[in-house]
Design an enzyme around this catalytic site. Structure first.
Site, PDB file in Angstrom:
ATOM      1  N   LYS A 122       0.817  -1.213   0.000  1.00 31.26           N
ATOM      2  CA  LYS A 122       0.000   0.000   0.000  1.00 31.26           C
ATOM      3  C   LYS A 122       0.852   1.265   0.000  1.00 31.26           C
ATOM      4  CE  LYS A 122      -4.025  -2.161   2.152  1.00 31.26           C
ATOM      5  NZ  LYS A 122      -4.933  -2.212   3.325  1.00 31.26           N
ATOM      6  N   LYS A 168      -9.867 -11.307  -7.414  1.00 33.59           N
ATOM      7  CA  LYS A 168     -10.711 -11.510  -6.251  1.00 33.59           C
ATOM      8  C   LYS A 168     -11.787 -10.428  -6.147  1.00 33.59           C
ATOM      9  CE  LYS A 168     -10.128 -12.052  -1.222  1.00 33.59           C
ATOM     10  NZ  LYS A 168      -9.116 -12.013  -0.124  1.00 33.59           N
ATOM     11  N   LYS A 213     -14.235  -4.689  -2.690  1.00 37.51           N
ATOM     12  CA  LYS A 213     -14.875  -3.378  -2.700  1.00 37.51           C
ATOM     13  C   LYS A 213     -13.945  -2.303  -3.245  1.00 37.51           C
ATOM     14  CE  LYS A 213     -18.298  -2.173  -1.233  1.00 37.51           C
ATOM     15  NZ  LYS A 213     -19.599  -1.931  -1.877  1.00 37.51           N
TER      16      LYS A 213
END
Length: 338
Positions: A118, A201, A204
């Site tokens: 990230k 996958k 959201k």
């Protein structure tokens, strides 16, 4: 069912970062949470403190925290069988996290894969310190409840190893204080992929939500998403993840919800086209999710009752957490309050 005192304890949590969980959340992990409460002393937590790493809107965070709790109950988490609570309602999470931070090496924390991934995307200057220390708070979450097992996906294995290392480090230095947990890796949970990108996958965070089946979406929305799922130009309904990723994903969903094996599900559609197949998948998904959505909406219409369930859960969680924290402070030599 075994007595609570003889059952192994499990602890797991989920972030309230969206208005709705999706089908991948449910079939991949939450379905097994429901099953585990029958055989384990289960502690399930809406981890709102972890959600702060993404800088949520305060009104949204409060709404989503309640919505997450409502959905957990709606899918089958029973507050009479499990301790269901909100992370921030138990102050010991933060208190133990600081102690664990003082045991964690900087390089050790920096090697956590999720942080590296990230921070590489957004840059270290734009990455909050909370994301760096996130796995340490997660370790505190687990150790605080003396959990024997932690049901998580494979992507969380590294965080469980850090938790074990920190617990063992503390015990070695200050005396036996924490149960060292085992990762209960959810290998048997169905892996559900995005309907529009069936090699990825379901998430959201996907660029488009048209491939995500949300538990709280209206039936007609999910029906439309499934009927519009990306497949291929052939007609045969066969499970072949390499060459027919879209069809294989829909077969996985159909199998997981109906309880049929992939082979039996495949046999149902011999000689039928993709249109019939997608309609059948859409129907079983919508029929399955409709009562869950209705139950969650019912709970959200009575926030006082839902809040009382979470308050009771926090009281039960606090009994365990405060005992662990007191033992930790004693082992460290912190001066007790008079």
């Amino acid at each position: 069912m075994a007595d609570v005192g003889t059952r192994k304890r499990v602890l797991s949590g989920i972030q309230p970062t969206h208005d709705s969980f999706h089908l991948g959340n449910y079939l991949g992990a939450l379905k097994q949470w429901v099953a585990l409460q029958e055989s384990h002393d289960a502690f399930y937590c809406v981890v709102d403190l972890h959600a702060l790493t993404v800088g949520p809107d305060p009104i949204e965070l409060r709404r989503r925290t309640l919505a997450s709790a409502a959905q957990l109950i709606a899918i089958g988490i029973d507050p009479a069988k499990s301790t269901l609570f909100v992370q921030s309602h138990v102050p010991a999470h933060n208190q133990l996290a600081w102690i664990m931070e003082c045991l964690t090496g900087f390089g050790e924390a920096g090697r956590m894969t999720q942080f590296k991934d990230k921070s590489a995307k957004s840059g270290t200057d734009r990455t909050v310190v909370g994301l760096f220390t996130y796995p340490i708070l997660q370790a505190a979450d687990i150790l605080l409840y003396q959990a024997d097992q932690v049901p998580v996906g494979e992507d969380q294995r590294q965080h469980i190893e850090l938790t074990r290392d920190l617990g063992q480090r503390f015990n070695s230095k200050y005396g036996q204080t924490f149960t060292i947990p085992e990762g209960y890796i959810l290998k048997s949970g169905a892996k559900i992929n995005d309907l529009q990108d069936p090699t990825s996958k379901m998430s959201k965070s996907a660029a488009s939500q048209s491939g995500v089946i949300e538990l709280m979406d209206a039936p007609e929305i999910n029906m439309k998403k499934i009927k519009g799922a990306m497949t291929d130009t052939e007609r045969e309904v066969i499970f072949d993840e390499k060459n027919k990723a879209g069809i294989s994903n829909l077969l996985t969903i159909y199998s997981a919800i109906t309880g049929l094996s992939i082979a039996d599900a495949q046999n149902e559609f011999v000689g039928k086209g993709y249109g019939d197949f997608k309609s059948a998948v859409a129907t079983v998904v919508v029929d399955f999710l409709t009562p869950i959505r209705a139950k969650a909406q019912e709970l959200l219409q009575d926030p006082a009752h839902l809040t009382s369930i979470l308050r009771d859960g926090a009281e039960k969680a606090n009994l365990v957490a405060s005992k662990t924290l007191a033992e930790t402070y004693e082992a460290l030599g912190l001066l007790p309050r008079a």
